[in-house]
Design an enzyme around this catalytic site. Structure first.
Site, mmCIF file in Angstrom:
data_model
loop_
_atom_site.group_PDB
_atom_site.id
_atom_site.type_symbol
_atom_site.label_atom_id
_atom_site.label_comp_id
_atom_site.label_asym_id
_atom_site.label_seq_id
_atom_site.Cartn_x
_atom_site.Cartn_y
_atom_site.Cartn_z
ATOM 1 N N HIS A 239 -34.108 -17.432 18.542
ATOM 2 C CA HIS A 239 -34.035 -16.411 19.658
ATOM 3 C C HIS A 239 -33.326 -15.481 19.009
ATOM 4 C CE1 HIS A 239 -30.960 -19.688 19.336
ATOM 5 N NE2 HIS A 239 -29.934 -18.587 19.538
ATOM 6 N N ASP B 246 -28.383 -14.027 28.753
ATOM 7 C CA ASP B 246 -27.484 -15.028 28.284
ATOM 8 C C ASP B 246 -26.599 -15.592 29.380
ATOM 9 O OD1 ASP B 246 -26.578 -16.009 25.153
ATOM 10 O OD2 ASP B 246 -25.226 -16.510 26.521
ATOM 11 N N HIS C 160 -30.663 -12.290 19.722
ATOM 12 C CA HIS C 160 -29.442 -11.853 20.871
ATOM 13 C C HIS C 160 -29.512 -10.144 20.735
ATOM 14 C CE1 HIS C 160 -26.851 -15.572 20.999
ATOM 15 N NE2 HIS C 160 -27.606 -15.829 19.852
HETATM 16 P P1 5GP Z 1 -26.971 -19.323 19.445
HETATM 17 O O1 5GP Z 1 -25.487 -19.710 19.157
HETATM 18 O O2 5GP Z 1 -27.970 -20.478 19.301
HETATM 19 O O3 5GP Z 1 -27.331 -18.215 18.501
HETATM 20 O O4 5GP Z 1 -27.091 -18.853 21.068
HETATM 21 C C1 5GP Z 1 -27.512 -19.746 21.997
HETATM 22 C C2 5GP Z 1 -27.133 -19.011 23.187
HETATM 23 O O5 5GP Z 1 -27.719 -19.243 24.382
HETATM 24 C C3 5GP Z 1 -25.608 -18.760 23.467
HETATM 25 O O6 5GP Z 1 -25.321 -17.383 23.482
HETATM 26 C C4 5GP Z 1 -25.423 -19.364 24.768
HETATM 27 O O7 5GP Z 1 -24.752 -18.841 25.735
HETATM 28 C C5 5GP Z 1 -26.959 -19.281 25.398
HETATM 29 N N1 5GP Z 1 -27.128 -20.363 26.271
HETATM 30 C C6 5GP Z 1 -26.977 -21.751 26.130
HETATM 31 N N2 5GP Z 1 -27.725 -22.395 27.193
HETATM 32 C C7 5GP Z 1 -27.998 -21.417 28.115
HETATM 33 C C8 5GP Z 1 -28.918 -21.562 29.137
HETATM 34 O O8 5GP Z 1 -28.914 -22.517 29.617
HETATM 35 N N3 5GP Z 1 -29.574 -20.138 29.837
HETATM 36 C C9 5GP Z 1 -28.984 -19.200 29.168
HETATM 37 N N4 5GP Z 1 -29.576 -18.040 29.832
HETATM 38 N N5 5GP Z 1 -28.335 -19.087 27.943
HETATM 39 C C10 5GP Z 1 -28.089 -20.218 27.591
#
Ligand code: 5GP
Length: 138
Positions: free
Chosen positions: A122, A51, A124
């Site tokens: 996704h 992340d 985590h």
């Molecule tokens: P969500 O909130 O959708 O469950 O999690 C999205 C995750 O993607 C977040 O933890 C954020 O830090 C991560 N993220 C967002 N943009 C990028 C990126 O460009 N590269 C990577 N490796 N992680 C990302």
């Protein structure tokens, strides 16, 4: 570092989790190799990478290669091979990261109340320290 057990987003607006799938989302771009990622695993069904804004000492994302918006979409419409391949990868990645002896947390966000920010399904994987309560109180 945020409060134990609470995985904050990056400030992007939450998505509804129901689609339609948007090919321009950031994880689709990582899958296409258009932007870099620190990859830790790749196979026929999945890609795992660190992340960009880790909320724990280890914070890795595992995504399916197929175009699924959320767990709702993936669980309803992915093929059995995709589902099996994906979940096997989640366990293999956590093990390869050395998280099994002390344990880890697997977390998915779906839709507005969860704060899902990226509309490509996704998981985590977080670990490397005690993670505290699963849901913040109040
Ligand atoms: P969500 O909130 O959708 O469950 O999690 C999205 C995750 O993607 C977040 O933890 C954020 O830090 C991560 N993220 C967002 N943009 C990028 C990126 O460009 N590269 C990577 N490796 N992680 C990302």
């Amino acid at each position: 570092m945020v409060a134990a057990g609470f995985f904050q987003g990056s400030g992007t607006m939450p998505v509804n989790g129901l689609g339609p799938y948007d090919d321009s989302n950031i994880f689709a771009r990582i899958l296409r190799g258009e932007i870099p990622a620190k990859k830790v695993h790749e196979d026929q069904y999945s890609l795992a990478f660190h992340d960009i804004a880790p909320q724990a000492p280890v914070h890795v994302l595992v995504i399916p290669k197929g175009k699924y918006v959320s767990i709702a979409d993936f669980s309803a419409t992915a093929t059995p091979d995709e589902i099996t391949g994906f979940w096997r990868a989640v366990g293999q990645v956590a093990k390869a990261l050395g998280l099994e002896p002390d344990g880890y947390r697997v977390l998915m966000n779906m839709g507005m109340h969860s704060g899902q920010e990226v509309p490509h399904f996704h998981v985590h994987i977080c670990g490397g320290r005690p993670l505290g309560r699963m849901i913040p109180q109040g």
